[in-house]
Design a protein around this motif. Structure first.
Motif, mmCIF file in Angstrom:
data_model
loop_
_atom_site.group_PDB
_atom_site.id
_atom_site.type_symbol
_atom_site.label_atom_id
_atom_site.label_comp_id
_atom_site.label_asym_id
_atom_site.label_seq_id
_atom_site.Cartn_x
_atom_site.Cartn_y
_atom_site.Cartn_z
ATOM 1 N N LEU A 44 0.834 -1.202 0.000
ATOM 2 C CA LEU A 44 0.000 0.000 0.000
ATOM 3 C C LEU A 44 0.867 1.250 0.000
ATOM 4 O O LEU A 44 0.567 2.215 -0.715
ATOM 5 C CB LEU A 44 -0.933 -0.001 1.209
ATOM 6 C CG LEU A 44 -1.848 1.229 1.344
ATOM 7 C CD1 LEU A 44 -2.699 1.432 0.099
ATOM 8 C CD2 LEU A 44 -2.737 1.090 2.587
ATOM 9 N N ARG A 45 1.931 1.241 0.773
ATOM 10 C CA ARG A 45 2.825 2.408 0.817
ATOM 11 C C ARG A 45 3.449 2.648 -0.556
ATOM 12 O O ARG A 45 3.530 3.800 -1.009
ATOM 13 C CB ARG A 45 3.919 2.161 1.872
ATOM 14 C CG ARG A 45 4.947 3.286 2.007
ATOM 15 C CD ARG A 45 4.318 4.641 2.189
ATOM 16 N NE ARG A 45 3.354 4.683 3.277
ATOM 17 C CZ ARG A 45 2.516 5.681 3.470
ATOM 18 N NH1 ARG A 45 2.496 6.706 2.619
ATOM 19 N NH2 ARG A 45 1.672 5.662 4.480
ATOM 20 N N GLU A 46 3.853 1.596 -1.250
ATOM 21 C CA GLU A 46 4.418 1.747 -2.590
ATOM 22 C C GLU A 46 3.377 2.303 -3.557
ATOM 23 O O GLU A 46 3.684 3.152 -4.412
ATOM 24 C CB GLU A 46 4.940 0.402 -3.095
ATOM 25 C CG GLU A 46 6.181 -0.084 -2.351
ATOM 26 C CD GLU A 46 6.605 -1.477 -2.778
ATOM 27 O OE1 GLU A 46 5.824 -2.135 -3.514
ATOM 28 O OE2 GLU A 46 7.712 -1.914 -2.380
ATOM 29 N N LEU A 47 2.147 1.838 -3.427
ATOM 30 C CA LEU A 47 1.068 2.328 -4.283
ATOM 31 C C LEU A 47 0.809 3.813 -4.032
ATOM 32 O O LEU A 47 0.649 4.598 -4.983
ATOM 33 C CB LEU A 47 -0.209 1.526 -4.018
ATOM 34 C CG LEU A 47 -1.458 1.927 -4.815
ATOM 35 C CD1 LEU A 47 -1.237 1.720 -6.313
ATOM 36 C CD2 LEU A 47 -2.671 1.139 -4.328
ATOM 37 N N ILE A 48 0.789 4.205 -2.778
ATOM 38 C CA ILE A 48 0.574 5.614 -2.430
ATOM 39 C C ILE A 48 1.703 6.478 -2.980
ATOM 40 O O ILE A 48 1.463 7.543 -3.568
ATOM 41 C CB ILE A 48 0.461 5.766 -0.897
ATOM 42 C CG1 ILE A 48 -0.836 5.117 -0.402
ATOM 43 C CG2 ILE A 48 0.506 7.240 -0.500
ATOM 44 C CD1 ILE A 48 -0.945 5.028 1.107
ATOM 45 N N ASN A 49 2.926 6.029 -2.813
ATOM 46 C CA ASN A 49 4.079 6.807 -3.275
ATOM 47 C C ASN A 49 4.093 6.972 -4.790
ATOM 48 O O ASN A 49 4.620 7.967 -5.305
ATOM 49 C CB ASN A 49 5.378 6.144 -2.822
ATOM 50 C CG ASN A 49 5.584 6.228 -1.318
ATOM 51 O OD1 ASN A 49 4.982 7.073 -0.646
ATOM 52 N ND2 ASN A 49 6.408 5.353 -0.776
ATOM 53 N N ALA A 50 3.507 6.020 -5.506
ATOM 54 C CA ALA A 50 3.503 6.075 -6.970
ATOM 55 C C ALA A 50 2.256 6.751 -7.529
ATOM 56 O O ALA A 50 2.118 6.868 -8.754
ATOM 57 C CB ALA A 50 3.608 4.659 -7.540
ATOM 58 N N SER A 51 1.375 7.230 -6.655
ATOM 59 C CA SER A 51 0.077 7.736 -7.106
ATOM 60 C C SER A 51 0.034 9.237 -7.375
ATOM 61 O O SER A 51 -1.028 9.773 -7.704
ATOM 62 C CB SER A 51 -0.994 7.403 -6.069
ATOM 63 O OG SER A 51 -0.844 8.206 -4.902
ATOM 64 N N SER A 52 1.180 9.916 -7.226
ATOM 65 C CA SER A 52 1.241 11.374 -7.447
ATOM 66 C C SER A 52 0.221 12.127 -6.597
ATOM 67 O O SER A 52 -0.389 13.103 -7.043
ATOM 68 C CB SER A 52 1.013 11.685 -8.940
ATOM 69 O OG SER A 52 1.982 11.048 -9.749
ATOM 70 N N GLY A 53 0.028 11.644 -5.389
ATOM 71 C CA GLY A 53 -0.856 12.336 -4.453
ATOM 72 C C GLY A 53 -2.326 11.981 -4.564
ATOM 73 O O GLY A 53 -3.142 12.501 -3.808
ATOM 74 N N ARG A 54 -2.670 11.092 -5.477
ATOM 75 C CA ARG A 54 -4.091 10.736 -5.658
ATOM 76 C C ARG A 54 -4.603 9.828 -4.544
ATOM 77 O O ARG A 54 -5.784 9.858 -4.218
ATOM 78 C CB ARG A 54 -4.314 10.056 -7.007
ATOM 79 C CG ARG A 54 -4.102 10.974 -8.195
ATOM 80 C CD ARG A 54 -4.269 10.217 -9.493
ATOM 81 N NE ARG A 54 -5.650 9.777 -9.686
ATOM 82 C CZ ARG A 54 -6.023 8.908 -10.630
ATOM 83 N NH1 ARG A 54 -5.116 8.377 -11.427
ATOM 84 N NH2 ARG A 54 -7.277 8.565 -10.767
ATOM 85 N N ILE A 55 -3.715 9.001 -3.981
ATOM 86 C CA ILE A 55 -4.118 8.111 -2.901
ATOM 87 C C ILE A 55 -3.569 8.643 -1.582
ATOM 88 O O ILE A 55 -2.388 8.963 -1.472
ATOM 89 C CB ILE A 55 -3.598 6.679 -3.122
ATOM 90 C CG1 ILE A 55 -4.073 6.126 -4.459
ATOM 91 C CG2 ILE A 55 -4.066 5.767 -1.979
ATOM 92 C CD1 ILE A 55 -3.569 4.720 -4.749
ATOM 93 N N GLU A 56 -4.445 8.717 -0.588
ATOM 94 C CA GLU A 56 -4.038 9.160 0.739
ATOM 95 C C GLU A 56 -4.390 8.087 1.754
ATOM 96 O O GLU A 56 -5.500 7.545 1.734
ATOM 97 C CB GLU A 56 -4.719 10.481 1.101
ATOM 98 C CG GLU A 56 -4.357 11.633 0.173
ATOM 99 C CD GLU A 56 -4.632 12.982 0.813
ATOM 100 O OE1 GLU A 56 -4.527 13.085 2.049
ATOM 101 O OE2 GLU A 56 -4.949 13.922 0.077
#
Length: 253
Positions: A44-56
């Motif tokens: 989840l942390r990797e997904l958030i970091n790759a989301s350009s701020g879209r996922i919080e």
């Protein structure tokens, strides 16, 4: 740009739902609030970091009222006066009781997570959902919670799971009936038997397929589906043999 909040996002279907939403155009999907009890999921942390701020990330324990209140306040602050469009109640658990219903010792615990937790989260976020454009609540259920189909799953040693998902179905209908006049949509989706930690390696579908097909339904959700219980549609599985056929139709329960 619609906003989404997903419970139980640290792994399994919840993580796959967040991943699928983040893959869609930003003009279609805006902010995605991925919630979990703890911020300890590497994926989840990797997904958030790759989301350009879209996922919080938002800490949320669906069995803890204080945690729910804190999460609601944080999401309201993050939305900056806007409403929440979609709430996806995905967090849940499956029991395993080889002794069957007689050996069921965790029914209250399962109810607290699979039913009461959904209720507490839903009513806490209702004010934000009222201010949203979509006003949609998606509750992740299962055909194993269908009384009409109970005979198909008689041998599955998960009585508390079946019981609580049946209760979740009725909870969703109660919400659907009460809030229909406000333009809300409460929809139950069965995402299929998925290859997750809960579903096991023998399951029918990859978690990515289940998430993709569930999101296809979510994005087309409207008041005409209020109170309904539907299956995902998967080509090649429409007329499958066995208990599970994925036809994208309403499920009798």
């Amino acid at each position: 740009m619609a906003s989404f909040l997903i419970t139980g996002s640290s792994r399994g279907l919840g993580l796959a739902l967040a991943t699928r939403l983040a893959s869609l155009p930003s003009g279609q999907v805006g902010t995605i609030f991925a919630t979990a009890r703890q911020d300890n999921s590497t994926q989840l942390r990797e997904l958030i970091n790759a989301s350009s701020g879209r996922i919080e990330f938002v800490g949320l324990d669906v069995t803890d009222k204080k945690s729910i209140q804190e999460a609601t306040s944080l999401v309201e602050h993050k939305l900056q006066g806007k409403g929440l469009d979609y709430l996806i109640n995905n967090a849940g658990a499956v029991d395993w009781n080889p002794a069957g219903v007689e050996g069921m010792e965790n029914l209250n615990e399962m109810f607290n997570l699979n039913v009461t937790g959904v209720h507490e989260v839903t009513r806490a976020f209702l004010p934000l959902l009222r201010r949203g454009e979509k006003k949609s609540v998606i509750n992740i259920s299962t055909t194993m919670g269908s009384i009409a189909k109970a005979h198909l799953y008689a041998q599955a040693p998960t009585p508390a799971y079946k019981i609580t998902k049946a209760a979740l179905n009725m909870l969703s209908v109660q919400y659907a009936q009460q809030y229909a006049s406000e333009g809300f949509t409460f929809l139950l989706i069965s995402p299929g038997w998925l290859k997750t930690d809960l579903g096991g390696s023998r399951a029918d579908l990859s978690v990515e397929t289940g998430a993709e097909k569930a999101i296809d339904i979510v994005l087309k959700t409207g008041p005409h589906q209020n109170g309904k219980f539907v299956n995902i549609h998967v080509p090649g599985w429409v007329n499958a043999n066995g208990n599970n056929a994925y036809q994208g139709k309403e499920i009798e329960w």
